[in-house]
Design an enzyme around this catalytic site. Structure first.
Site, PDB file in Angstrom:
ATOM      1  N   HIS A   8       8.415 -11.467 -20.091  1.00  0.00           N
ATOM      2  CA  HIS A   8       8.083 -11.207 -21.493  1.00  0.00           C
ATOM      3  C   HIS A   8       6.727 -11.842 -21.799  1.00  0.00           C
ATOM      4  O   HIS A   8       6.462 -12.971 -21.393  1.00  0.00           O
ATOM      5  CB  HIS A   8       9.165 -11.775 -22.409  1.00  0.00           C
ATOM      6  CG  HIS A   8      10.532 -11.298 -22.049  1.00  0.00           C
ATOM      7  ND1 HIS A   8      10.899  -9.975 -22.087  1.00  0.00           N
ATOM      8  CD2 HIS A   8      11.625 -11.965 -21.598  1.00  0.00           C
ATOM      9  CE1 HIS A   8      12.154  -9.851 -21.694  1.00  0.00           C
ATOM     10  NE2 HIS A   8      12.616 -11.049 -21.386  1.00  0.00           N
ATOM     11  N   GLU A  39      13.209 -16.843 -24.168  1.00  0.00           N
ATOM     12  CA  GLU A  39      14.645 -16.638 -24.354  1.00  0.00           C
ATOM     13  C   GLU A  39      15.454 -17.682 -23.599  1.00  0.00           C
ATOM     14  O   GLU A  39      14.985 -18.291 -22.649  1.00  0.00           O
ATOM     15  CB  GLU A  39      15.045 -15.223 -23.930  1.00  0.00           C
ATOM     16  CG  GLU A  39      14.729 -14.867 -22.499  1.00  0.00           C
ATOM     17  CD  GLU A  39      14.887 -13.381 -22.209  1.00  0.00           C
ATOM     18  OE1 GLU A  39      14.912 -12.568 -23.146  1.00  0.00           O
ATOM     19  OE2 GLU A  39      14.967 -13.030 -21.026  1.00  0.00           O
ATOM     20  N   HIS A  56      12.095 -12.787 -14.053  1.00  0.00           N
ATOM     21  CA  HIS A  56      13.530 -13.025 -13.989  1.00  0.00           C
ATOM     22  C   HIS A  56      14.268 -11.690 -13.993  1.00  0.00           C
ATOM     23  O   HIS A  56      13.698 -10.648 -14.316  1.00  0.00           O
ATOM     24  CB  HIS A  56      14.002 -13.890 -15.163  1.00  0.00           C
ATOM     25  CG  HIS A  56      13.717 -13.291 -16.504  1.00  0.00           C
ATOM     26  ND1 HIS A  56      12.481 -13.383 -17.110  1.00  0.00           N
ATOM     27  CD2 HIS A  56      14.492 -12.579 -17.372  1.00  0.00           C
ATOM     28  CE1 HIS A  56      12.508 -12.760 -18.278  1.00  0.00           C
ATOM     29  NE2 HIS A  56      13.720 -12.264 -18.460  1.00  0.00           N
ATOM     30  N   ARG A 109       8.350  -4.494 -17.019  1.00  0.00           N
ATOM     31  CA  ARG A 109       9.258  -4.319 -15.879  1.00  0.00           C
ATOM     32  C   ARG A 109       8.495  -3.923 -14.615  1.00  0.00           C
ATOM     33  O   ARG A 109       7.457  -3.288 -14.691  1.00  0.00           O
ATOM     34  CB  ARG A 109      10.285  -3.224 -16.175  1.00  0.00           C
ATOM     35  CG  ARG A 109      11.162  -3.473 -17.383  1.00  0.00           C
ATOM     36  CD  ARG A 109      12.143  -2.310 -17.592  1.00  0.00           C
ATOM     37  NE  ARG A 109      13.016  -2.547 -18.724  1.00  0.00           N
ATOM     38  CZ  ARG A 109      12.724  -2.221 -19.979  1.00  0.00           C
ATOM     39  NH1 ARG A 109      11.566  -1.631 -20.252  1.00  0.00           N
ATOM     40  NH2 ARG A 109      13.572  -2.478 -20.955  1.00  0.00           N
ATOM     41  N   GLN A 162      11.659  -8.550 -14.550  1.00  0.00           N
ATOM     42  CA  GLN A 162      10.854  -8.416 -15.755  1.00  0.00           C
ATOM     43  C   GLN A 162      10.282  -9.763 -16.163  1.00  0.00           C
ATOM     44  O   GLN A 162      10.652 -10.811 -15.645  1.00  0.00           O
ATOM     45  CB  GLN A 162      11.731  -7.876 -16.893  1.00  0.00           C
ATOM     46  CG  GLN A 162      12.924  -8.772 -17.209  1.00  0.00           C
ATOM     47  CD  GLN A 162      13.876  -8.156 -18.230  1.00  0.00           C
ATOM     48  OE1 GLN A 162      13.939  -8.640 -19.351  1.00  0.00           O
ATOM     49  NE2 GLN A 162      14.593  -7.108 -17.845  1.00  0.00           N
TER      50      GLN A 162
END
Length: 434
Positions: A111, A136, A291, A310, A109
């Site tokens: 972001h 993140e 990642h 995804r 995936q």
């Protein structure tokens, strides 16, 4: 007037990839901090959520939403943070703090950055639930395995030259173009001594070639992918014709295929860095970087968003076109993703600061032996603290509160706090300052 330091109840999420029952650290901690929670040994517990995200918001002991309490008491967030982050005026925190317990691999995936997040939210609000970005950071609590961004291009090229099951999906002209851009030969068998990883950043041309390679694999016919992976797995199980550069990936490919049989993500072992973090080591993942978390328990902190694009190792919706178009296609050794902690305060080695290059959050890790104390300077914004080991006392002025493993504690803006360990203590504190 609200107290500045108080306990809150987090939320817990059960996803199939979580660890089962008491093996889940997230579930262990939840038995302390979530009223009436008890562990079902047959259930997978994946995430402990701490924050104000509406999908699983934290609450006070009287069941009031933390966001409602903060909206009523804006001094707990602080004026500088409220001015910088518009949502804070509604009592929302700009970060989401989690404990993850990973039993099986999460999806491959990425972001989105803020502009793409807004576009996806506008176009597909049923899939992409908010318009925010989601950089993140992960800090290992136990040995933690993950895919982190693309391999150095020389290593990726070597896989293209030596793994027949991968070659089926990547046109030889792309392999030739990549080799030419790197000044490396495509002769067989390859001289592996030439294919050493380098930290040289990928050129625009190389990024475009990598994008085409990744797109070819991720959009390949599902049946052909399953057939190729079946051949790969049979070869690995028979320990047949395994090249030197494949040896370290055999067990992982077999494991991923056990979890997601025939999934294109199994072949990503040849495209992405496989990184193992030891306890206390951290990785930062910016927007648009591929990642997948594979195994382990981690502290995770992110900007307040639940947006995920995804494309592999998942039964959920795959948005291959979006993922392929959004990635940065940086390619470098996996250790480039690691984030080194620094001392939080001069002369105090009990507390380390993990400070990623974004505005929404930083994280502290405090370790104290029995009987030790440390004070944290006032932080000009709100904090959430989770006790992962031990027990102790926190003091703010004349206020004093005892805590044990699993407790989650809110600390308001501008307050100095003293921590004392009654038993050997490990605590993580996420905060934001403007």
């Amino acid at each position: 007037m609200s107290p500045s330091v108080f306990k809150i109840s987090p939320g817990i999420n059960s996803y199939d990839w979580g660890k089962k029952g008491s093996a889940s650290l997230a579930a262990q901690l939840a038995t302390t901090s979530i009223p009436d929670f008890s562990i079902d040994e047959d259930k997978a517990y994946a995430e402990l959520w701490m924050g104000t995200h509406p999908n699983n918001p934290s609450r006070l002991s009287d069941n009031t939403l933390l966001s409602e309490h903060l909206k009523s008491h804006p001094e707990l967030i602080g004026s500088s943070v409220s001015s910088k982050f518009e949502d804070c005026k509604d009592g929302s925190l700009p970060f989401l703090f989690k404990v993850l317990s990973i039993g099986t691999a999460l999806s491959i995936q990425a972001h989105p950055d803020k502009p793409l997040a807004k576009k996806l939210f506008d176009e597909k609000p049923d899939v992409y639930k908010d318009p925010n970005h989601k950089p993140e950071m992960a800090i290992a609590l136990t040995p933690f395995l993950a895919f982190l961004n693309f391999l150095p291009l020389s290593v990726l090229l070597l896989h293209l030259l030596t793994v027949p099951e991968l070659q089926e999906f990547v046109d030889s002209s792309l392999t030739e173009s990549l080799a030419s851009s790197l000044g490396l030969p495509t002769s067989q068998p390859p001289d592996t001594s030439l294919f050493k990883p380098t930290e040289s950043p990928a050129t625009a041309e190389q990024k475009d070639i990598l994008k085409q390679i990744f797109a070819a694999l991720m959009s390949a016919d599902k049946k052909l992918v399953e057939e190729a992976i079946s051949k790969l797995i049979k070869r690995y199980q028979a320990k047949r014709d395994i090249k030197e550069n494949e040896k370290s990936l055999v067990d992982l490919a077999l494991r991923l295929n056990d979890q997601y049989p025939g999934d294109v993500g199994v072949l990503c072992v040849f495209l992405l860095n496989v990184v193992e973090l030891k306890r206390g080591e951290a990785a930062f993942l910016g927007a648009n970087e591929p990642h997948a978390y594979i195994e382990g328990d981690i502290i995770e902190c992110m900007a307040t968003s639940d947006n995920v694009v995804r494309a592999g190792l998942t039964p959920k919706l795959r948005d291959v076109d979006t993922l392929v178009s959004m990635l940065t296609y940086e390619a470098a050794p996996g250790n480039k993703q690691l984030l080194q902690p620094t001392p939080f305060q001069k002369g105090d080695d009990t507390t380390k600061l993990y400070d990623p290059p974004i505005a929404e959050f930083s994280v502290l890790r405090t370790e104290l032996s029995k009987g030790m104390k440390t004070s944290h300077r006032p932080v000009e914004g709100p904090s959430l603290c989770v006790i992962t080991e031990g027990e102790g006392v926190v003091r703010n002025g004349n206020d004093r509160s005892e805590f044990v493993r699993g407790d989650v504690i809110f600390v308001g803006a501008g307050k100095e706090v003293e921590w004392e360990a009654i038993k050997g203590l490990e605590m993580f504190r996420a905060y934001v300052e403007a």
